[in-house]
Structures are given as structure tokens and as C-alpha cells.
Design a protein around this motif. Structure first.
Motif, PDB file in Angstrom:
ATOM      1  N   GLN A   1       9.958  -2.474  38.714  1.00 23.21           N
ATOM      2  CA  GLN A   1      11.232  -1.778  38.899  1.00 23.21           C
ATOM      3  C   GLN A   1      12.371  -2.501  38.173  1.00 23.21           C
ATOM      4  O   GLN A   1      13.221  -1.865  37.544  1.00 23.21           O
ATOM      5  N   ILE A   2      12.390  -3.824  38.264  1.00 28.85           N
ATOM      6  CA  ILE A   2      13.458  -4.585  37.601  1.00 28.85           C
ATOM      7  C   ILE A   2      13.324  -4.461  36.088  1.00 28.85           C
ATOM      8  O   ILE A   2      14.316  -4.297  35.374  1.00 28.85           O
TER       9      ILE A   2
ATOM     10  N   ALA B   1      14.593  -1.116  35.018  1.00 27.40           N
ATOM     11  CA  ALA B   1      16.049  -1.038  35.105  1.00 27.40           C
ATOM     12  C   ALA B   1      16.722  -1.718  33.918  1.00 27.40           C
ATOM     13  O   ALA B   1      17.775  -1.273  33.452  1.00 27.40           O
ATOM     14  N   TYR B   2      16.105  -2.792  33.416  1.00 34.82           N
ATOM     15  CA  TYR B   2      16.687  -3.534  32.298  1.00 34.82           C
ATOM     16  C   TYR B   2      16.050  -3.193  30.959  1.00 34.82           C
ATOM     17  O   TYR B   2      16.354  -3.819  29.943  1.00 34.82           O
ATOM     18  N   LEU B   3      15.164  -2.169  30.996  1.00 36.13           N
ATOM     19  CA  LEU B   3      14.583  -1.645  29.762  1.00 36.13           C
ATOM     20  C   LEU B   3      13.875  -2.733  28.947  1.00 36.13           C
ATOM     21  O   LEU B   3      13.996  -2.810  27.725  1.00 36.13           O
ATOM     22  N   VAL B   4      13.127  -3.590  29.654  1.00 37.31           N
ATOM     23  CA  VAL B   4      12.321  -4.615  28.979  1.00 37.31           C
ATOM     24  C   VAL B   4      10.883  -4.477  29.472  1.00 37.31           C
ATOM     25  O   VAL B   4      10.634  -3.919  30.543  1.00 37.31           O
TER      26      VAL B   4
ATOM     27  N   GLU C   1      25.317  -2.800  35.695  1.00 33.44           N
ATOM     28  CA  GLU C   1      24.173  -2.234  34.983  1.00 33.44           C
ATOM     29  C   GLU C   1      24.009  -0.751  35.298  1.00 33.44           C
ATOM     30  O   GLU C   1      23.392  -0.013  34.538  1.00 33.44           O
ATOM     31  N   GLY C   2      24.548  -0.315  36.451  1.00 30.13           N
ATOM     32  CA  GLY C   2      24.562   1.106  36.778  1.00 30.13           C
ATOM     33  C   GLY C   2      23.201   1.654  37.116  1.00 30.13           C
ATOM     34  O   GLY C   2      22.585   1.251  38.090  1.00 30.13           O
ATOM     35  N   TYR C   3      22.693   2.564  36.306  1.00 31.88           N
ATOM     36  CA  TYR C   3      21.465   3.281  36.630  1.00 31.88           C
ATOM     37  C   TYR C   3      20.551   3.362  35.417  1.00 31.88           C
ATOM     38  O   TYR C   3      20.985   3.742  34.334  1.00 31.88           O
ATOM     39  N   SER C   4      19.305   3.004  35.616  1.00 32.27           N
ATOM     40  CA  SER C   4      18.285   3.219  34.598  1.00 32.27           C
ATOM     41  C   SER C   4      16.933   3.104  35.279  1.00 32.27           C
ATOM     42  O   SER C   4      16.801   2.489  36.332  1.00 32.27           O
ATOM     43  N   GLY C   5      15.903   3.693  34.678  1.00 36.02           N
ATOM     44  CA  GLY C   5      14.599   3.687  35.301  1.00 36.02           C
ATOM     45  C   GLY C   5      14.637   4.419  36.630  1.00 36.02           C
ATOM     46  O   GLY C   5      15.343   5.402  36.800  1.00 36.02           O
ATOM     47  N   ASP C   6      13.859   3.935  37.621  1.00 35.93           N
ATOM     48  CA  ASP C   6      13.849   4.592  38.926  1.00 35.93           C
ATOM     49  C   ASP C   6      14.656   3.809  39.959  1.00 35.93           C
ATOM     50  O   ASP C   6      14.535   4.037  41.158  1.00 35.93           O
ATOM     51  N   VAL C   7      15.473   2.886  39.508  1.00 34.98           N
ATOM     52  CA  VAL C   7      16.290   2.078  40.414  1.00 34.98           C
ATOM     53  C   VAL C   7      17.762   2.268  40.075  1.00 34.98           C
ATOM     54  O   VAL C   7      18.174   2.069  38.934  1.00 34.98           O
ATOM     55  N   ASP C   8      18.532   2.638  41.057  1.00 32.61           N
ATOM     56  CA  ASP C   8      19.979   2.768  40.898  1.00 32.61           C
ATOM     57  C   ASP C   8      20.582   1.398  41.214  1.00 32.61           C
ATOM     58  O   ASP C   8      20.762   1.040  42.382  1.00 32.61           O
TER      59      ASP C   8
ATOM     60  N   ALA D   1      23.555   0.203  40.696  1.00 35.26           N
ATOM     61  CA  ALA D   1      24.885   0.223  41.299  1.00 35.26           C
ATOM     62  C   ALA D   1      24.763   0.369  42.818  1.00 35.26           C
ATOM     63  O   ALA D   1      25.411  -0.358  43.586  1.00 35.26           O
ATOM     64  N   ALA D   2      23.931   1.299  43.263  1.00 38.59           N
ATOM     65  CA  ALA D   2      23.713   1.479  44.696  1.00 38.59           C
ATOM     66  C   ALA D   2      23.051   0.241  45.307  1.00 38.59           C
ATOM     67  O   ALA D   2      23.384  -0.174  46.429  1.00 38.59           O
ATOM     68  N   GLU D   3      22.121  -0.370  44.564  1.00 35.22           N
ATOM     69  CA  GLU D   3      21.458  -1.577  45.049  1.00 35.22           C
ATOM     70  C   GLU D   3      22.454  -2.727  45.185  1.00 35.22           C
ATOM     71  O   GLU D   3      22.422  -3.484  46.156  1.00 35.22           O
ATOM     72  N   ALA D   4      23.370  -2.847  44.225  1.00 36.59           N
ATOM     73  CA  ALA D   4      24.389  -3.901  44.305  1.00 36.59           C
ATOM     74  C   ALA D   4      25.286  -3.698  45.517  1.00 36.59           C
ATOM     75  O   ALA D   4      25.665  -4.669  46.193  1.00 36.59           O
ATOM     76  N   ILE D   5      25.639  -2.458  45.807  1.00 33.11           N
ATOM     77  CA  ILE D   5      26.462  -2.175  46.985  1.00 33.11           C
ATOM     78  C   ILE D   5      25.708  -2.559  48.256  1.00 33.11           C
ATOM     79  O   ILE D   5      26.267  -3.176  49.168  1.00 33.11           O
ATOM     80  N   ARG D   6      24.419  -2.207  48.320  1.00 36.27           N
ATOM     81  CA  ARG D   6      23.617  -2.559  49.496  1.00 36.27           C
ATOM     82  C   ARG D   6      23.548  -4.074  49.685  1.00 36.27           C
ATOM     83  O   ARG D   6      23.740  -4.590  50.800  1.00 36.27           O
TER      84      ARG D   6
END
Length: 381
Positions: free
Chosen positions: A126-127, A130-133, A173-180, A182-187
Motif C-alpha cells: 500500500q505504501i 501511494a508513493y508510486l515506487v 502526498e494526498g491520494y494515490s493508489g488505494d490509500v488516501d 491525506a485521510a490517513e494523515a488526519i487519522r
């Protein structure tokens, strides 16, 4: 399967293993194994005590791995035997884990990855998405980070400012892949706020909520960027704005101003304006002055130049801009905007085109190219 519950339990389970004597890297691997097992087993047989279940399974995985590794025999002799099943300890080591994952010996990218894995409970896949690597690249980055912090004492005090910078990097980083993200950072920031009473933690949470409230209005149906002044404010999330403003007001009342509180105050003034024309730019300039005093950041002064241009006119903004280094990111785009506001469309179009060539991503490049084309079209009439 409650994925949010699993993620929320991850740091406390990891903390318990470390307290029992497991080194960080081995404990984190064991917790990940336990999470995988939970995903498999819980739908058919959900435990009464999810945290206790995860602790028990993770501890068994750790002991199995330790016993299987001859090079770790000495450490195996030191660790406790498996505790009897029962309720998990109430102690919460989340705060220490935040500090550990934001250790100053780590690069920002490694700190972010380790935070998402160890505190956020995300998988390496997932990570990486999200970071497109590639997943292998992210796995190596996380492994190096775990080795770096494995020798760090778990009870050492950490630097809140470093933790907040890591969380802000995740948010941006906002949103990419299947992990949001921005929402994760807020959590994660909510989780941190529950662990520590600090006005800057509250300030960062308020800032995230206020920015996230405008998210759906930032892009058009075709994916193009929509500038703040042109956004449909009816699409803003008023509940997130209300919560963000309330959190910010409580933080500011403590009279311990920090950079995230100042940034949140600027975001709140934008959110409070019914229309772009009613924005209180004079107050925003004042907050940018505070922010510049706190950070001495050239990027802050660049944004301040835009605010000055709105409050006192584009020529005042250009004068503020002239005092800055022209190599700053977005300098040319800001100069283009201020020249456009001043009526110099030819210069603005040229600068927008130049800024588009320097844009860090496709969406911003397309936005700047469109602005240049629009001004060129107006100038040719």
C-alpha cells in the motif's frame, strides 16, 4: 473486517512487544504477521478482545522467529516466556512510536514510510502504491529505517516538531493508489492529539481539516485544477471547517503560537469568506507576517506577496515579490498572477508559459498553460 480498527490498534500492539523486550524491527515484522492473520481469521471468528488477540499472536510470531534464528539466541534468553492469554495492558505507547518513527537519523522519506507502516498499519504494498515506487524499493527503504531505529531506547523523549513535519509530509502526498494519504494523515494526527496535549498538534490537525474541507472543489470534472478564487464554495465540507475552526480557536487560546497554528489561521480566514471577494486579506497578511517571523521561510514570504497583492494592490505584491529569490518554486507563477491582476497581460502570459515549463506535475502544468493561452487569446483580439 474492520480495517480502521486494525490500523488503530497497530501502534499499541507494537509498543507492547517492544516493552516486553523485542527489538523494534523484529516486533514490527511480528505485528505485520499478526495483522495478516487477523485479516484471514477474524471474519469467521471475531475475537472478543481484538487488541489482546493481536498481542498474543504477534508475541508468538516474535518468539518463533527469535527461536529460529541462532544468531539471536542470547536475546531469546532475555525475553519473557509467552504470557498467559488475557486482556492486553492498557498502557499506550503510541506517542513513543511517533517519536521513534520520526527519529532525526532518518531521512524524511524513510520517516514517512516507517510511520505509515509502524504507526499507520499500512502494508508495504500500500505504501509503495501511494508513493508510486516498486514494492521492493519501498521494502528496502522500510527495512533500512527499522534497522536504524532498532537500537534507539524506547523511552527517550522525542521531538514533537519532527513528528508534525512527518505527518504534514504524509498529508501533502494526498491520494494515490488505494490509500488516501491525506485521510490517513488526519487519522494519525487525531491519534497523536489523543496522546499528547500540545497546541501545535491541534494546529496541524486544524490545518489538515481546513485544507481537506476544500478538496472536492479543487478539481473540475475533467481533472483540471480549480484555483481557490474560482472554487464552488457550496462544495466545501462545512462540518470539517467547523471542527477545524473550533480546534484552532482552542489552540490559539493557549497563547503558544506555532507555525501550524498560524497556517491554520490563514486557512480558516479563507474558509470563513462566503465569496473570494469577501476574503479578509488584511488579516491574512498579518498572519503571514507572524508565520514569517516563526519560520523565516522564503516560501512563506512568497505566499505573503500574493496576499499583499490582494490586500494592497498588485503593484504592492510585485514589490514584495521583488525582494525574494527568483529561483524559488512557484515564483514565476506568482509573478504571472500579479502581472495579470495589474493588467499587464502580455507579461503575464509569457510568465505563465515559463512557469508551466517548470511545473512539478502535469495538473499544474496544464493549469498554467491554459492561463497563458487564455491571456494570449485576449491579447490578440
Amino acid at each position: 473486517m474492520n480495517d480502521v480498527l486494525l490500523r488503530s490498534l497497530t501502534p499499541s500492539v507494537l509498543g507492547i512487544l517492544v516493552r516486553r523486550g523485542a527489538d523494534f524491527a523484529a516486533a514490527e515484522d511480528a505485528v505485520q504477521d499478526a495483522l495478516v492473520e487477523a485479516v484471514r481469521a477474524w471474519p469467521a471468528d471475531p475475537p472478543r478482545d481484538p487488541k489482546g488477540w493481536l498481542v498474543t499472536v504477534a508475541w508468538r510470531r516474535f518468539l518463533d522467529a527469535t527461536r529460529a534464528d541462532a544468531a539471536r539466541r542470547r536475546r531469546e534468553d532475555r525475553v519473557e516466556e509467552e504470557p498467559a492469554p488475557g486482556p492486553a495492558p492498557a498502557a499506550d505507547d503510541t506517542l513513543q512510536l511517533y517519536f521513534l518513527c520520526a527519529h532525526p537519523s532518518l531521512t524524511p522519506s524513510s520517516a514517512v514510510a516507517l510511520t505509515l507502516r509502524a504507526v499507520g498499519g499500512l502494508t508495504t504494498r500500500q505504501i509503495a502504491q501511494a508513493y508510486l515506487v516498486p514494492e521492493a524499493t519501498m521494502a528496502q527503504r522500510i527495512s533500512r529505517a527499522k534497522r536504524t531505529v532498532s537500537g534507539v531506547r524506547f523511552d527517550q523523549p522525542g521531538d514533537v516538531a519532527t513528528v508534525l513535519r512527518v505527518l504534514y509530509l504524509v498529508f501533502n502526498e494526498g491520494y494515490s493508489g488505494d490509500v488516501d494519504l491525506a485521510a490517513e494523515a488526519i487519522r494519525l494526527t487525531r491519534q497523536l492529539a489523543a496522546s499528547i496535549d500540545h497546541p501545535e498538534v491541534a494546529g496541524l490537525l486544524a490545518l489538515m481539516l481546513l485544507h481537506q474541507a476544500r478538496r472536492t472543489a479543487r478539481t473540475a470534472p475533467d481533472g483540471s485544477l480549480v484555483p481557490l478564487a474560482e472554487q464552488d464554495r457550496s462544495r466545501w465540507d462545512t462540518r470539517a471547517i467547523t471542527e477545524g475552526v473550533e480546534i484552532l480557536q482552542a489552540a490559539l487560546a493557549r497563547d503558544r503560537l506555532g507555525e501550524f497554528q498560524a497556517q491554520a489561521a490563514i486557512a480558516a480566514l479563507h474558509a470563513d469568506a462566503p465569496t473570494a471577494e469577501e476574503t479578509d486579506w488584511v488579516q491574512i497578511v498579518e498572519w503571514y507576517d507572524e508565520l514569517a517571523r516563526l519560520t523565516d521561510s522564503p516560501v512563506v514570504r512568497l505566499n505573503r506577496a500574493v496576499a499583499v497583492g490582494e490586500a494592497d494592490g498588485p503593484r504592492a505584491g510585485l514589490a514584495a515579490l521583488a525582494a525574494l529569490d527568483a529561483s524559488l518554486p512557484r515564483y514565476t507563477a506568482v509573478a504571472a498572477y500579479l502581472h495579470e491582476c495589474d493588467g499587464d497581460l502580455a507579461t503575464a502570459a509569457r510568465l505563465y508559459a515559463e512557469a508551466a515549463r517548470k511545473a512539478p506535475n502535469l495538473a499544474e502544468r496544464d493549469h498554467l498553460t491554459r492561463r497563458a493561452a487564455r491571456l494570449n487569446a485576449r491579447g490578440s483580439r
